[in-house]
Motif scaffolding. Structure first.
Motif, PDB file in Angstrom:
ATOM      1  N   SER A  56      -3.088   5.126  -2.678  1.00  0.00           N
ATOM      2  CA  SER A  56      -3.944   6.208  -2.188  1.00  0.00           C
ATOM      3  C   SER A  56      -3.283   7.529  -2.545  1.00  0.00           C
ATOM      4  O   SER A  56      -2.150   7.792  -2.127  1.00  0.00           O
ATOM      5  CB  SER A  56      -4.129   6.107  -0.670  1.00  0.00           C
ATOM      6  OG  SER A  56      -4.768   4.916  -0.304  1.00  0.00           O
ATOM      7  N   ASP A 111      -7.389   4.943  -4.768  1.00  0.00           N
ATOM      8  CA  ASP A 111      -8.364   5.906  -4.265  1.00  0.00           C
ATOM      9  C   ASP A 111      -7.694   7.263  -4.156  1.00  0.00           C
ATOM     10  O   ASP A 111      -6.470   7.387  -4.276  1.00  0.00           O
ATOM     11  CB  ASP A 111      -8.912   5.452  -2.903  1.00  0.00           C
ATOM     12  CG  ASP A 111      -7.819   5.294  -1.866  1.00  0.00           C
ATOM     13  OD1 ASP A 111      -7.418   6.316  -1.256  1.00  0.00           O
ATOM     14  OD2 ASP A 111      -7.338   4.156  -1.659  1.00  0.00           O
ATOM     15  N   ARG A 161      -1.629  -8.073  -4.489  1.00  0.00           N
ATOM     16  CA  ARG A 161      -2.467  -6.885  -4.522  1.00  0.00           C
ATOM     17  C   ARG A 161      -1.612  -5.654  -4.271  1.00  0.00           C
ATOM     18  O   ARG A 161      -0.728  -5.671  -3.414  1.00  0.00           O
ATOM     19  CB  ARG A 161      -3.579  -6.989  -3.469  1.00  0.00           C
ATOM     20  CG  ARG A 161      -4.623  -5.892  -3.534  1.00  0.00           C
ATOM     21  CD  ARG A 161      -5.900  -6.326  -2.804  1.00  0.00           C
ATOM     22  NE  ARG A 161      -5.677  -6.486  -1.381  1.00  0.00           N
ATOM     23  CZ  ARG A 161      -5.947  -5.541  -0.477  1.00  0.00           C
ATOM     24  NH1 ARG A 161      -6.424  -4.373  -0.863  1.00  0.00           N
ATOM     25  NH2 ARG A 161      -5.743  -5.780   0.805  1.00  0.00           N
ATOM     26  N   SER A 186      -2.210  -1.421  -3.693  1.00  0.00           N
ATOM     27  CA  SER A 186      -3.200  -0.377  -3.448  1.00  0.00           C
ATOM     28  C   SER A 186      -2.486   0.962  -3.378  1.00  0.00           C
ATOM     29  O   SER A 186      -1.456   1.093  -2.708  1.00  0.00           O
ATOM     30  CB  SER A 186      -3.945  -0.654  -2.131  1.00  0.00           C
ATOM     31  OG  SER A 186      -4.851   0.396  -1.835  1.00  0.00           O
ATOM     32  N   HIS A 190       0.853  -1.189   0.000  1.00  0.00           N
ATOM     33  CA  HIS A 190       0.000   0.000   0.000  1.00  0.00           C
ATOM     34  C   HIS A 190       0.886   1.234   0.000  1.00  0.00           C
ATOM     35  O   HIS A 190       1.718   1.416   0.896  1.00  0.00           O
ATOM     36  CB  HIS A 190      -0.910   0.004   1.236  1.00  0.00           C
ATOM     37  CG  HIS A 190      -1.726   1.254   1.375  1.00  0.00           C
ATOM     38  ND1 HIS A 190      -1.986   1.846   2.585  1.00  0.00           N
ATOM     39  CD2 HIS A 190      -2.346   2.019   0.442  1.00  0.00           C
ATOM     40  CE1 HIS A 190      -2.733   2.921   2.396  1.00  0.00           C
ATOM     41  NE2 HIS A 190      -2.959   3.049   1.096  1.00  0.00           N
ATOM     42  N   TYR A 224      -5.321  -4.617  -8.389  1.00  0.00           N
ATOM     43  CA  TYR A 224      -4.882  -3.225  -8.293  1.00  0.00           C
ATOM     44  C   TYR A 224      -6.083  -2.344  -8.004  1.00  0.00           C
ATOM     45  O   TYR A 224      -7.119  -2.460  -8.655  1.00  0.00           O
ATOM     46  CB  TYR A 224      -4.188  -2.790  -9.586  1.00  0.00           C
ATOM     47  CG  TYR A 224      -4.075  -1.295  -9.794  1.00  0.00           C
ATOM     48  CD1 TYR A 224      -3.557  -0.472  -8.806  1.00  0.00           C
ATOM     49  CD2 TYR A 224      -4.504  -0.716 -10.986  1.00  0.00           C
ATOM     50  CE1 TYR A 224      -3.463   0.895  -8.999  1.00  0.00           C
ATOM     51  CE2 TYR A 224      -4.402   0.652 -11.192  1.00  0.00           C
ATOM     52  CZ  TYR A 224      -3.887   1.460 -10.192  1.00  0.00           C
ATOM     53  OH  TYR A 224      -3.804   2.810 -10.377  1.00  0.00           O
ATOM     54  N   GLU A 225      -5.943  -1.473  -7.005  1.00  0.00           N
ATOM     55  CA  GLU A 225      -7.005  -0.530  -6.672  1.00  0.00           C
ATOM     56  C   GLU A 225      -6.370   0.800  -6.293  1.00  0.00           C
ATOM     57  O   GLU A 225      -5.240   0.847  -5.821  1.00  0.00           O
ATOM     58  CB  GLU A 225      -7.837  -1.062  -5.498  1.00  0.00           C
ATOM     59  CG  GLU A 225      -7.029  -1.305  -4.241  1.00  0.00           C
ATOM     60  CD  GLU A 225      -7.787  -2.026  -3.155  1.00  0.00           C
ATOM     61  OE1 GLU A 225      -7.420  -1.883  -1.969  1.00  0.00           O
ATOM     62  OE2 GLU A 225      -8.735  -2.753  -3.498  1.00  0.00           O
TER      63      GLU A 225
END
Length: 355
Positions: A79, A114, A75, A77, A29, A111-112
């Motif tokens: 931000s 925000d 994964r 992530s 992350h 993959y994400e």
């Protein structure tokens, strides 16, 4: 069969699951600050805007870091934070495109992304451009109806911000974009009288659309220059007030319940890093100027130079099985000098990164 639990009601199994997730090498992350400048000057802001847009060597370092790590990840992530991240949208688009292309070549990689944004620059065209790059969740703050919001969320030139943000939200609402929008509504003693009507307006305008949700958050003193003049809700008031306002949002008695899940701050997770615009690595997006929050530097070749002595206090809660330290490692952090600011020990997560 009985299941042992700690004083917070969480099972030992839940703590162990969070522990394993936080130390897992197959998840990364990154909280990235593409710029630390902002087009707002919110009255309760704690940032000093001393650092400008991310330099090219740091952008290269982020890409190289991801290239080195992706084959071993399940994964990733990201931000986006700031300042106002959309003032550095070139960096956002460049890095996001790099990640999206790499993820497309790895079908097993999740993959994400925000973004915490004030929403002023998030028009429909921008949301449409960022969606295929993986940025599909936004947190946008509102302080109340137009006059209330404009008094605290002031643009750098002194102008108001509410109407443009509201219009941007309406444009996204009218679109078919598969995005998620979290409306973070700030609460303060002097704005509470306006909240029932405002939240009813928010409910009737947005909440019949499952893409929109509301998070009610009291204003905090976060170390900004106006802290002494900021009035905050007392700890004894908060639960009742928030429950009453949730009832407005649901148009009936609040049905919210504690889920029993653990509150884990991103800063307590060893696989979560804040990458500042100058390449410095931190753990917390609030205590940006505290020396204890500087744990290393990102090199252009993607190497993370981490000072383990600086990192250890942030992750101490896991070894001690201390949920308070896991919830907010900055509160109660062992140190030889006092902290530069005091923040509450309430639940914190990636979505709680800024007031």
């Amino acid at each position: 069969m009985s299941i042992s639990a700690d004083s917070s009601g969480h099972t030992k199994e839940a703590f162990q699951e969070e522990l394993l997730a936080s130390f897992s090498d197959d998840f990364l992350h990154l909280i990235i600050l593409p710029t630390e400048q902002c087009n707002f000057r919110c009255t309760y802001c704690y940032e000093d805007f001393a650092i400008g847009q991310m330099d090219p060597s740091t952008v290269q370092g982020i890409k190289r870091l991801l290239d080195r790590r992706m084959d071993g990840l399940q994964r990733v992530s990201v931000s986006w934070f700031g300042g106002e991240p959309l003032l550095g949208r070139g960096v956002v688009e460049d890095v996001s495109a790099h990640i999206a292309e790499a993820a497309a070549r790895r079908p097993g990689l999740g993959y994400e992304a925000d973004m915490t944004t004030n929403g002023y620059l998030l028009d429909l065209a921008m949301a449409e451009k960022l969606m295929p790059l993986g940025v599909r969740t936004y947190q946008i703050s509102l302080d109340g109806p137009e006059t209330v919001h404009n008094a605290s969320r002031v643009r750098a030139n002194g102008g108001g911000s509410f109407q443009r943000i509201w219009n941007n939200l309406l444009s996204i609402r009218a679109s078919k974009l598969t995005v998620r929008v979290i409306l973070r509504v700030h609460l303060a003693p002097d704005t509470l009288p306006y909240m029932p009507d405002f939240l009813a307006q928010v409910r009737d305008t947005f909440l019949d659309d499952e893409r929109f949700s509301v998070s009610l958050r009291p204003i905090e003193r976060m170390g900004g220059p106006n802290d002494e003049s900021i009035d905050v809700l007392s700890a004894s008031e908060r639960v009742r007030i928030i429950e009453d306002l949730k009832a407005v949002l649901s148009n009936g008695p609040s049905t919210s319940r504690e889920t029993g899940t653990m509150d884990v701050c991103y800063a307590a997770r060893p696989n979560s890093f804040v990458i500042r615009a100058n390449g410095n690595i931190a753990k917390c997006t609030v205590a940006l100027n505290d020396p204890a929050n500087s744990i290393g530097h990102l090199l252009p070749d993607g190497t993370l130079q981490i000072d383990n002595e600086q990192l250890t206090p942030w992750v101490r809660g896991w070894a001690r099985r201390d949920e308070d330290s896991v919830r907010c490692p900055y509160v109660g952090m062992p140190r030889s000098a006092p902290p530069l600011l005091q923040i509450s020990s309430g639940p914190r997560s990636r979505a709680d990164a800024r007031s």
